[in-house]
Design a protein around this motif. Structure first.
Motif, PDB file in Angstrom:
ATOM      1  N   GLY B 141     -38.414 -71.857 -36.808  1.00 17.23           N
ATOM      2  CA  GLY B 141     -36.871 -71.800 -36.708  1.00 17.23           C
ATOM      3  C   GLY B 141     -36.432 -70.414 -36.435  1.00 17.23           C
ATOM      4  N   ASN B 142     -37.273 -69.402 -36.689  1.00 18.17           N
ATOM      5  CA  ASN B 142     -36.719 -68.038 -36.492  1.00 18.17           C
ATOM      6  C   ASN B 142     -37.469 -67.259 -35.737  1.00 18.17           C
ATOM      7  OD1 ASN B 142     -34.457 -67.616 -38.707  1.00 18.17           O
ATOM      8  ND2 ASN B 142     -36.228 -68.943 -39.484  1.00 18.17           N
ATOM      9  N   LEU B 143     -38.525 -67.640 -35.166  1.00 23.60           N
ATOM     10  CA  LEU B 143     -39.739 -66.693 -33.955  1.00 23.60           C
ATOM     11  C   LEU B 143     -39.417 -67.551 -32.708  1.00 23.60           C
ATOM     12  CD1 LEU B 143     -42.743 -65.814 -35.999  1.00 23.60           C
ATOM     13  CD2 LEU B 143     -40.617 -64.542 -35.766  1.00 23.60           C
ATOM     14  N   ASP B 144     -39.151 -66.922 -31.679  1.00 28.20           N
ATOM     15  CA  ASP B 144     -39.122 -67.303 -30.227  1.00 28.20           C
ATOM     16  C   ASP B 144     -40.785 -67.570 -29.707  1.00 28.20           C
ATOM     17  OD1 ASP B 144     -36.502 -67.637 -30.128  1.00 28.20           O
ATOM     18  OD2 ASP B 144     -36.283 -65.697 -28.931  1.00 28.20           O
ATOM     19  N   TYR B 145     -40.735 -68.822 -29.344  1.00 30.67           N
ATOM     20  CA  TYR B 145     -42.041 -69.034 -28.505  1.00 30.67           C
ATOM     21  C   TYR B 145     -41.834 -68.473 -26.878  1.00 30.67           C
ATOM     22  CZ  TYR B 145     -46.667 -71.273 -27.351  1.00 30.67           C
ATOM     23  OH  TYR B 145     -47.796 -71.268 -27.041  1.00 30.67           O
ATOM     24  N   ARG B 146     -42.571 -67.721 -26.847  1.00 34.95           N
ATOM     25  CA  ARG B 146     -42.426 -66.722 -25.645  1.00 34.95           C
ATOM     26  C   ARG B 146     -43.608 -66.107 -25.178  1.00 34.95           C
ATOM     27  NH1 ARG B 146     -37.656 -63.933 -26.914  1.00 34.95           N
ATOM     28  NH2 ARG B 146     -38.605 -61.732 -26.582  1.00 34.95           N
ATOM     29  N   TYR B 147     -43.968 -66.242 -24.144  1.00 34.52           N
ATOM     30  CA  TYR B 147     -45.055 -65.573 -23.476  1.00 34.52           C
ATOM     31  C   TYR B 147     -44.848 -64.145 -23.036  1.00 34.52           C
ATOM     32  CZ  TYR B 147     -47.873 -70.044 -22.884  1.00 34.52           C
ATOM     33  OH  TYR B 147     -48.604 -71.013 -23.176  1.00 34.52           O
ATOM     34  N   GLY B 148     -45.874 -63.366 -23.116  1.00 30.30           N
ATOM     35  CA  GLY B 148     -45.530 -62.049 -22.731  1.00 30.30           C
ATOM     36  C   GLY B 148     -45.229 -60.855 -23.515  1.00 30.30           C
TER      37      GLY B 148
END
Lengths: 270, 270, 270, 270
Positions: B141-148
Motif C-alpha cells: 500500500g505504501n511503496l510504489d512499484y516502479r522500474y528505474g
C-alpha cells in the motif's frame, strides 16, 4: 556426444504401493542433462529428494491397478572413457573422505569374504588400475552372461559359485574383489549406448590414481556413451524401483539413440 | 495445476565470461518438474552443482560475442497458496536448525537496522502470520512499484527511503522487517502465472506457525501459480545469472502458461 | 543424567596401517557432549570428517608397533528411554526421506531373505511399536547371548541359524526383521551405563509412530543411560576401528560411570 | 604446536533469551581437537547442529538473570601459516563449487560497491596471492586499529570511510576488496596465540593458487598459532553469540597458552 534415452515401465499393483524410483539422471561434472520429461499415467502426486549418494529419488504411490512411468532424457556425455593402465593404487590414507564408504562390505558385495580370491586373481599384477582391469577381464572371460541364474537375492559370492549372471552380478563381483584389495569401488546404474540387447545397465567404478575410473565386465573393450542414473554401494542402494508392497513389472522398454544434432537448431523465436 | 514456463535470455560478452546460472527449478515437496529443456546457443560445456540452499547451479563460460540461454519447464504446482491469519509466531528456540540462518542480517536485508520501523508497523498486531501480513500489506500500500529507481546495489533501507522499487526490492523490505522481529524470512525467485508484465519474479517466505508461508508484496491478494527456481537469504544468493566479467543482458523473454492438459495423452507407443 | 565414559584401546600393527576410528560422540538433539579428551600414544597426526550418517570419523595411520587410543567423554543423556506400546506403524509413504535408507537390505541385515520369519514372529501383533517389541522380546528370549559363536562375517541369518550371538548380532537380527516388515531400523553403537560385563555396546532403533525408538534385545527391560557414538545401516558402517592393513586389538577397556555432580561446581576464577 | 585456549563469558538477560553460540572448534583437515570442555552455570539444556558452513552451533536459552558459559579446548595446529607470494589467481571457472559462495557480496562486505577501490590498491600487482597481500598490507598500514569507532552495524565501506576499526572490521575490508577482484574470500573467527591484548579474534582467508591462504591485517607479519572456531561469509554468519532477545555480555575472558607438553604423559592406567 549427445544421447537421447528413454525408459518406459509398466507396473501393476494389487493395492496401493508406496514406491521410490531412481530414474532421473542429474547434471554434474561428468554429464549434462539437456532435456528431460517424466511422465506418469495415471497421473499421481510425486515428490523428490536427494539421497546420501546425491541421487535424485522420486517418491509416489502406485495406485491399485496398472501404472505407466516413462522418462525421456537428452544428455551430453563422453564418447570414450578414460583408461590409464599405469594409474597406481591410491593408498587408503590418501583416499578422499567421501570415497571411504566405498571400501566397506555391503549386502551384495561381502568383500570381507573375498580377499583370498582377489589376491589370486591379481597375483603378479601391478597395484592400481592394472589390478582392477585384471579383475574386470577375468570376470568377462570366466563368467557367463546369462539371464535366469540370478535374482534379487544373489550376491557376489553366489555369482562366483554359479559362474554366471547378468550385468548387476558382474558389477557386484568386480566391486567385491576391488574392495577386498582395499580399492574403493562403487555401483553405477544407467544407460549404455548400443548395449545389446538394450536394457537398463549396471557397471562399476574403481578409485585408483586419485580418481574414479569406469569398468564394465560385460563388454569386450572400454566404451563410452554412458548416462549415469545413480551411484551406490551396491544394487540395494540404486534399484530403479524400490517398492514397499506388491508390485509387478509388466513391461520395461529402454531405448538409447545418438541424438542427431549435437547443437540443435535455434528454437522458435520467443 | 500444471504450468509451462520459459525463460529465454540473450547475453553478450566482450570476452570469455565465467558465469553461474540459477535457471533450473528442482522437484521437491512443493512442486514436481514434469519436463524441462536447457538450451545453449552456441553450445558450450556446462557443469552443475547444488549450493548450500539446495539450488541447482549451472556453471559455464559465456564465450566472447553473443550467447543465448533458454530454459523450458513444465511444472506441477499449487493453484492457491496457504493462508492462516491465526498462525502464531514460532518462538526462536523452536525454529528448526535449518531455518535459523534466515534470521540473520544480509547484504540487501540489513535487519539489524530495521527493528524500530518493524515495531511501528506491527504495533497492536498479533505475533505471527498477522504481523507478516501487516508488513506485506503496508509495503503493497505504501511503496510504489516502479522500474528505474533501484539497481543491483539497492538494499531494503534504500527502498524504504525512496518509497519505490520492483519485486526484488519489495521482497528485501519484507524480509528485513520480518527478521527484525525475529521471524525467519527468505528470498524466493521464480515464475508467477499471469504476472503482469511477465518477467522473472521475486517474493518472500516467512516462517510462522511452524512452517513457511508465501508472501508477495507486489500483489493485491494471495496467489498461487508459482514455480520456485531458487531460495536464498537475499538477492545476492539467487541471481539468475552471476557473471564474473563483463556481461550484458541484451534480451530477456519470460512466458508462463497454463498447460492445457494436466495429464497429457499417452506418449507414442514405445 | 550425566555420564562419564572412557574407551581405552591398545592395538598393534606389523606395519603402518591406515585406520578410520568412530570413537567420538557428537552433540545433537538427544545428547550433549559436556567434555571430551582424545589421546594418542605415540602421538600421530589425525584428521576428522563427517560421514553420510553424520558420524564423526577420525583418520590416522597406526604406526608399526604398538599404539594406544583413549577417548574420555562426559555426556548428558536421558536416564530413561521412550516407550510407547501403542505407537502405530508409520506407512512407508510417510517415512521421512532421510529414514528411507534404513528400509534397505544391507551386509549383515539381508532383510530381503527374512520376511517369512518376521511375519511368523509378529502374527497377531498390532502393527508398529508392538511388532518391534515382539521381535525384540523374541530375540531376548530365544537367542543365547554368548561370545565365540559369531565373528566379523556373521550376518543376521547366521545368527538365527546358530541361535546365539552377541549384542551386535542381536541388533542385526532385530534390524533385519524390522526391515522385512517395512519398518525402518538402524544400528546404534555406543555406551550403556551398568552394562555387565562392561564393553562397547550395540543396539537398534526402529522408526514407528513418526519417530525413532530405542530397542535393545540384550536387556530384560527398557533402559536409558546410553551414549550414542555412531549410527549406520549395520555394523559395516559403524566399526569403532576400520583398519586397512593388519591390526590387532591387544586390549580394550571400557568404563561408564555416573558423573557425581550433574552441574559441576564453578570453575576456578579465570 | 599444541595450544590450550579458553573462552569464559558472563552474560545477563532481563528475561529468557534464545541464543545460538559458536564456541566449539571442530577437528578437520587443518586442526585436531585433542580435548575440550563446555560448561554452563546454571546448567541449561542445550542441543547442537551443524550449519551450512560446517560450523558447530550450540542452541540454548539463557535464563533470566546471569549465566556463565565457558569453553576450554586443547588443539593441535600449525605453528606457521603457508605463504606463497607467487601463487597465481585462480580463474573463476576453476574455483571449486563450494568456494563460489565466497565471491558474493554480503551484509558487511558489499563488494559490489568496492571494485574501484580494489583496482586502485592492486594497480601493477600480479594477480593472485600478491594482490591479497597488497590489500592486507594496505589495511595494516593505513587503517588505525582502534576500539570504539565501530559497532555491530559497521560494514567495510564504513570502516574505509572512518579509517579505523578492530579485527572484525579489518577482515571485512579485506574480504570485500578481494571479492571485488573476483577472489573468493571468507571470514574466520577463532583464537590467535600471543594476540595482544588477548581476545576472540577475526581474520580472513582468500582462495588463490588453488587453495585457501590465511591473511590477518592486524598483524605485522604472517603468524601461525591459530585455532579456527568458525567460517562464514562475514561476521553475520559467525557471531560467537547470536541472541534473540536482550542479552548483555558482562564479562569476556579469553586465554591462549602453549600447551607445555605436545605429547602428554600417558594417562593413568585404566
Amino acid at each position: 556426444m549427445r544421447l537421447k534415452a528413454m525408459c518406459d515401465i509398466e507396473v501393476s499393483a494389487p493395492q496401493d504401493c508406496p514406491t521410490v524410483a531412481m530414474l532421473r539422471p542429474s547434471s554434474g561434472l561428468a554429464q549434462w542433462l539437456a532435456s528431460e520429461a517424466y511422465f506418469f499415467e495415471p497421473h499421481v502426486p510425486s515428490t523428490e529428494y536427494v539421497d546420501s549418494f546425491g541421487n535424485l529419488c522420486q517418491r509416489f504411490v502406485v495406485p491399485q491397478g496398472r501404472m505407466r512411468i516413462r522418462v525421456d532424457v537428452v544428455v551430453d556425455t563422453e564418447a570414450t572413457i578414460a583408461v590409464d593402465p599405469n594409474a597406481p593404487a591410491t593408498p587408503v590414507d590418501q583416499v578422499p573422505d567421501a570415497a571411504l564408504q566405498f571400501l566397506l562390505q555391503s549386502r551384495y558385495c561381502p568383500s570381507d569374504k573375498m580377499e583370498q580370491r582377489a589376491r589370486e586373481l591379481v597375483a603378479g599384477v601391478a597395484p592400481g588400475y592394472a589390478q582392477v582391469e585384471a579383475i574386470r577381464a577375468w570376470i568377462h572371460g570366466n563368467l557367463d552372461y546369462r539371464y535366469g541364474v540370478s535374482d534379487a537375492a544373489t550376491d557376489a559370492l553366489d555369482t562366483l559359485a554359479r559362474g554366471a549372471g547378468v550385468c548387476r552380478d558382474f558389477a557386484h563381483v568386480g566391486i567385491g574383489l576391488c574392495r577386498a584389495l582395499q580399492i574403493p569401488a562403487r555401483m553405477v546404474v544407467g544407460y549404455l549406448h548400443e548395449l545389446d540387447p538394450m536394457d537398463m545397465h549396471a557397471w562399476f567404478e574403481a578409485f585408483v590414481g586419485g580418481r574414479w575410473y569406469t569398468f564394465d565386465a560385460t563388454q569386450d573393450a572400454p566404451r563410452g556413451g554412458r548416462i549415469v542414473v545413480a551411484y551406490g554401494r551396491d544394487a540395494a542402494d540404486v534399484a530403479f524401483l524400490s517398492n514397499y508392497g506388491d508390485l509387478t513389472t509388466e513391461r520395461l522398454t529402454v531405448r538409447v539413440e545418438l541424438h542427431a544434432d549435437p547443437a540443435p537448431p535455434p528454437l522458435a523465436a520467443p
